[in-house]
Structures are given as structure tokens and as C-alpha cells.
Design an enzyme around this catalytic site. Structure first.
Site, PDB file in Angstrom:
ATOM      1  N   CYS A   1      52.494  39.596  40.176  1.00 32.15           N
ATOM      2  CA  CYS A   1      52.217  41.003  40.475  1.00 32.15           C
ATOM      3  C   CYS A   1      52.989  41.441  41.727  1.00 32.15           C
ATOM      4  O   CYS A   1      53.021  40.729  42.727  1.00 32.15           O
ATOM      5  CB  CYS A   1      50.718  41.195  40.695  1.00 32.15           C
ATOM      6  SG  CYS A   1      50.299  42.921  41.004  1.00 32.15           S
TER       7      CYS A   1
ATOM      8  N   CYS B   1      48.021  42.649  47.672  1.00 33.05           N
ATOM      9  CA  CYS B   1      46.586  42.506  47.988  1.00 33.05           C
ATOM     10  C   CYS B   1      46.368  41.122  48.622  1.00 33.05           C
ATOM     11  O   CYS B   1      46.624  40.093  47.975  1.00 33.05           O
ATOM     12  CB  CYS B   1      45.753  42.665  46.735  1.00 33.05           C
ATOM     13  SG  CYS B   1      46.192  44.148  45.780  1.00 33.05           S
TER      14      CYS B   1
ATOM     15  N   CYS C   1      44.645  38.092  46.878  1.00 33.63           N
ATOM     16  CA  CYS C   1      44.916  37.838  45.463  1.00 33.63           C
ATOM     17  C   CYS C   1      45.952  36.746  45.226  1.00 33.63           C
ATOM     18  O   CYS C   1      47.109  36.878  45.628  1.00 33.63           O
ATOM     19  CB  CYS C   1      45.375  39.121  44.783  1.00 33.63           C
ATOM     20  SG  CYS C   1      45.603  38.862  43.004  1.00 33.63           S
TER      21      CYS C   1
ATOM     22  N   CYS D   1      35.906  41.776  29.219  1.00 33.21           N
ATOM     23  CA  CYS D   1      36.792  42.441  30.180  1.00 33.21           C
ATOM     24  C   CYS D   1      38.158  41.739  30.144  1.00 33.21           C
ATOM     25  O   CYS D   1      38.218  40.510  30.148  1.00 33.21           O
ATOM     26  CB  CYS D   1      36.223  42.339  31.590  1.00 33.21           C
ATOM     27  SG  CYS D   1      34.505  42.849  31.686  1.00 33.21           S
TER      28      CYS D   1
ATOM     29  N   CYS E   1      36.164  46.381  28.489  1.00 33.95           N
ATOM     30  CA  CYS E   1      36.544  46.806  29.839  1.00 33.95           C
ATOM     31  C   CYS E   1      37.948  46.274  30.086  1.00 33.95           C
ATOM     32  O   CYS E   1      38.252  45.158  29.659  1.00 33.95           O
ATOM     33  CB  CYS E   1      35.578  46.226  30.865  1.00 33.95           C
ATOM     34  SG  CYS E   1      36.005  46.638  32.583  1.00 33.95           S
TER      35      CYS E   1
ATOM     36  N   CYS F   1      33.936  51.054  36.397  1.00 31.06           N
ATOM     37  CA  CYS F   1      33.488  49.810  37.033  1.00 31.06           C
ATOM     38  C   CYS F   1      34.242  49.734  38.354  1.00 31.06           C
ATOM     39  O   CYS F   1      35.471  49.624  38.358  1.00 31.06           O
ATOM     40  CB  CYS F   1      33.833  48.618  36.142  1.00 31.06           C
ATOM     41  SG  CYS F   1      33.522  47.018  36.913  1.00 31.06           S
TER      42      CYS F   1
ATOM     43  N   ARG G   1      27.014  44.069  39.876  1.00 33.18           N
ATOM     44  CA  ARG G   1      27.461  42.768  39.386  1.00 33.18           C
ATOM     45  C   ARG G   1      27.694  41.789  40.525  1.00 33.18           C
ATOM     46  O   ARG G   1      28.455  42.071  41.457  1.00 33.18           O
ATOM     47  CB  ARG G   1      28.738  42.897  38.556  1.00 33.18           C
ATOM     48  CG  ARG G   1      29.237  41.542  38.063  1.00 33.18           C
ATOM     49  CD  ARG G   1      30.365  41.643  37.067  1.00 33.18           C
ATOM     50  NE  ARG G   1      29.982  42.440  35.945  1.00 33.18           N
ATOM     51  CZ  ARG G   1      30.728  43.430  35.442  1.00 33.18           C
ATOM     52  NH1 ARG G   1      31.891  43.699  35.949  1.00 33.18           N
ATOM     53  NH2 ARG G   1      30.294  44.121  34.420  1.00 33.18           N
TER      54      ARG G   1
HETATM   55  S1  SF4 Z   1      44.575  42.393  42.932  1.00 31.61           S
HETATM   56 FE1  SF4 Z   1      46.264  40.962  42.462  1.00 31.61          FE
HETATM   57  S2  SF4 Z   1      46.834  41.442  40.368  1.00 31.61           S
HETATM   58 FE2  SF4 Z   1      45.645  43.196  41.131  1.00 31.61          FE
HETATM   59  S3  SF4 Z   1      47.140  44.617  41.980  1.00 31.61           S
HETATM   60 FE3  SF4 Z   1      46.490  43.321  43.703  1.00 31.61          FE
HETATM   61  S4  SF4 Z   1      48.001  41.628  43.732  1.00 31.61           S
HETATM   62 FE4  SF4 Z   1      48.174  42.627  41.717  1.00 31.61          FE
END
Ligand code: SF4
Length: 328
Positions: free
Chosen positions: A67, A71, A74, A111, A142, A202, A274
């Protein structure tokens, strides 16, 4: 006795749906003596739900890793060396086989998550086919695919999608310390598109990322003052994955996590709350306190996208010990 009486001047007799919660009011809830907070959360919970019922969802990663977003929590971000291999989107047939297995294991909602900044329009062909197939199996659907345009949200609605997950993650103030590649407003815009399309929302966040209690208050204040409360509010405990910038973050005290669940329950009394990521590292006792605080949904299955989740046998045993049953 006098301590409790002084600290809790009013015990609510009913839990109306409010959208005007102030940070001050939410701060007062967080500060309540623990038994009083739990009582209020239980009161709110019982006015809207059977407290013995837990909604069971299963989460499948349909497109893992690689990705472009940053984040900080993540492991699927391409920016961090977490050992997660980027994979192509799985086939519709494979996703539907997983959905059938989840249904057989007791899930009522399936999901599907994809590690994208936002889906390309052609990606949605396969996602819509998955949604349609999962609906045929008799499961709620979801998806979580990143940011959506209004047109994409409408397309997903037309395929029969029930819920879209898009978390606010944290308070507006702390947000910039966690993500720089999209703004808080981007998230709110996606939530608005989802709502306008008529899809259930959600939306929750993650605690234990090094934020302050004021940030937890700010996150819940934002969620509880949305024009409509999210139907589903996942509260995640950070899973500190090696290689992510948050790997060495100090663990959040379990009682503070339970308090966050309780405050979410009180401020969004008709929403399903949740107990989400982080259960693998939680004791049974902490999870039981979360259920007492008003959590009434879990993810079921050995993995949450790519982080571990308690095995289904352990979940079944815990629910049996606590006398909890799956929500129909
Ligand atoms: S949480 Fe992870 S998968 Fe989702 S947008 Fe952020 S970096 Fe990408």
C-alpha cells in the site's frame, strides 16, 4: 458511598441518541470511578441490545500489502519493512470459498479488505462480484478499500454492499503524527459519500498508538458527533508489528482500553461496538471486561487481515464461559 455519590451526580435513566457530545462531557465519563462507568455502559447497552449477544464478523484480506499510504501502525504499507509480501487481488472464487467457510463457522458478516489508497474503477468490478456472491451465501457484506468517490460508493451500493469500513483512527489533533498521505477531512469525505450512497458505516479507531487520553476523547467526540452514528464502531488496540514506526510504542493500560469501549458504548448507545484488533494479546479477563463495558461484536478467525487473532476454538470457549451467544 459518599465518594461515589460525590463523583456521580447524575445516573442516567435512559440513553437517548445524541450528536452533540462535548469533549468536556466525554472527559467526565472517562474520569468516572470504574464501577460507575461500567454501570452506565451496561445501562446504555441493555437499552438497545441483548447483553448476551455478540455479533460475529470474519475479515479476509483480498489484496494484501504494497500500500502506498504511510499509516504508522500498518504492516501493509510499502514504506515499512515488515516482511509482508505484496500480493495481487485474490480471485472472486477464492474469496467466495472463504466466505462459505466463515458462514459455516458461525459468521453473519463477511468483511473484505484491500490495501489500497483508493480503488481503481476496474478494481471495483471484482469487488462488486465478491459482494454479490457473498450476499447469495446469505451473509452481510462489508468492504474496506480506502478512500472512495461518491460514484464508487454508489456502485458498491448497487452491488448490494451492506457496510463500508473506514476508520477515523484517532483524534483530529493526533492524526498527523500517524498518517501524512491523506487528511482527516479526506476520511470524513469518504464517510459522507458512503452515507449518501445509503451504505451502513463501520468507523472507529485505534488506541495505544502513543496518543493521550485527550486524543481518545477527541476521537470519540468526532465519532459521536457525526450526523448519524456509525452503525458499527470498531475499537482497536494497536498491534505493535515489527518494522512499523509504532513497534516500540508503550502498551496502553488494559483498563484504559476498557474505559474507551465503555465511553463509546455510552455515547453511541445504539451502535454495535466491536472489540477489534489486539485481542490476541488480551487476557480472557480483559476481553470479558470489554463485553461488560458494552462491546458486542468480534472478528472471528485466525487472522485480522494479516495480524493474528485468537483461534476460533478459543473464542468459542470464551463465549461459552461467559454465556455469550452469536447475534442472529
Ligand atoms: S491502513 Fe494500511 S492498507 Fe490501509 S491505507 Fe493505511 S497503509 Fe494502506
Amino acid at each position: 458511598m459518599s465518594l461515589i455519590a460525590n463523583a456521580t451526580p447524575c445516573v442516567t435513566g435512559s440513553s437517548p441518541i445524541r450528536h452533540d457530545w462535548t469533549r468536556e462531557e466525554i472527559g467526565v465519563l472517562f474520569d468516572l470511578p470504574f464501577p460507575e462507568l461500567m454501570f452506565r455502559a451496561q445501562t446504555a447497552h441493555r437499552q438497545h441490545f441483548d447483553p448476551t449477544e455478540v455479533q460475529i464478523s470474519t475479515l479476509l484480506s483480498i489484496k494484501t500489502g504494497g500500500c502506498p499510504e504511510d499509516c504508522a501502525y500498518c504492516p501493509q504499507s510499502a514504506r515499512y519493512d515488515t516482511g509482508v509480501e505484496a500480493a495481487k487481488m485474490m480471485s472472486v472464487a477464492a474469496a467466495l470459498a472463504d466466505a462459505a467457510a466463515a458462514k459455516a463457522a458461525g459468521a453473519t458478516r463477511f468483511c473484505m479488505g484491500a490495501a489500497w489508497r483508493s480503488p481503481k474503477d476496474h478494481d471495483l468490478d471484482a469487488v462488486c462480484a465478491m459482494v454479490e456472491g457473498v450476499k447469495v451465501l446469505g451473509l452481510e457484506t462489508c468492504v474496506t478499500l480506502g478512500m472512495l468517490s461518491a460514484a464508487q460508493a454508489r456502485r458498491l451500493k448497487d452491488s448490494g454492499l451492506d457496510y463500508y469500513n473506514h476508520n477515523l483512527d484517532t483524534s483530529p489533533e493526533f492524526y498527523g503524527a500517524i498518517i501524512s498521505t491523506r487528511t482527516y477531512q479526506d476520511r470524513l469525505d469518504t464517510l459522507a459519500h458512503v452515507r449518501e450512497a445509503g451504505i451502513h458505516v463501520c468507523c472507529g479507531g485505534i488506541v495505544g498508538m502513543g496518543e493521550t487520553r485527550e486524543d481518545r476523547i477527541g476521537m470519540i467526540a468526532t465519532l459521536a458527533s457525526l450526523p448519524e452514528h456509525p452503525e458499527s464502531v470498531p475499537i482497536n488496540m494497536l498491534v505493535r508489528v515489527g518494522g512499523t514506526p509504532l513497534t516500540d510504542t508503550e502498551a496502553l493500560d488494559a483498563f484504559e482500553f476498557v474505559r474507551t469501549i465503555a465511553v463509546a458504548r455510552i455515547t453511541m448507545p445504539a451502535s454495535v461496538v466491536r472489540l477489534s484488533a489486539g485481542r490476541e494479546d488480551m487476557s480472557e479477563e480483559t476481553q470479558a471486561l470489554c463485553f461488560l463495558a458494552g462491546a458486542n461484536s468480534i472478528f472471528y478467525g485466525p487472522k485480522l487481515l494479516i495480524t493474528p487473532n485468537p483461534a476460533q476454538d478459543r473464542d468459542r470457549a470464551l463465549m461459552q464461559k461467559l454465556g455469550l451467544v452469536p447475534m442472529a
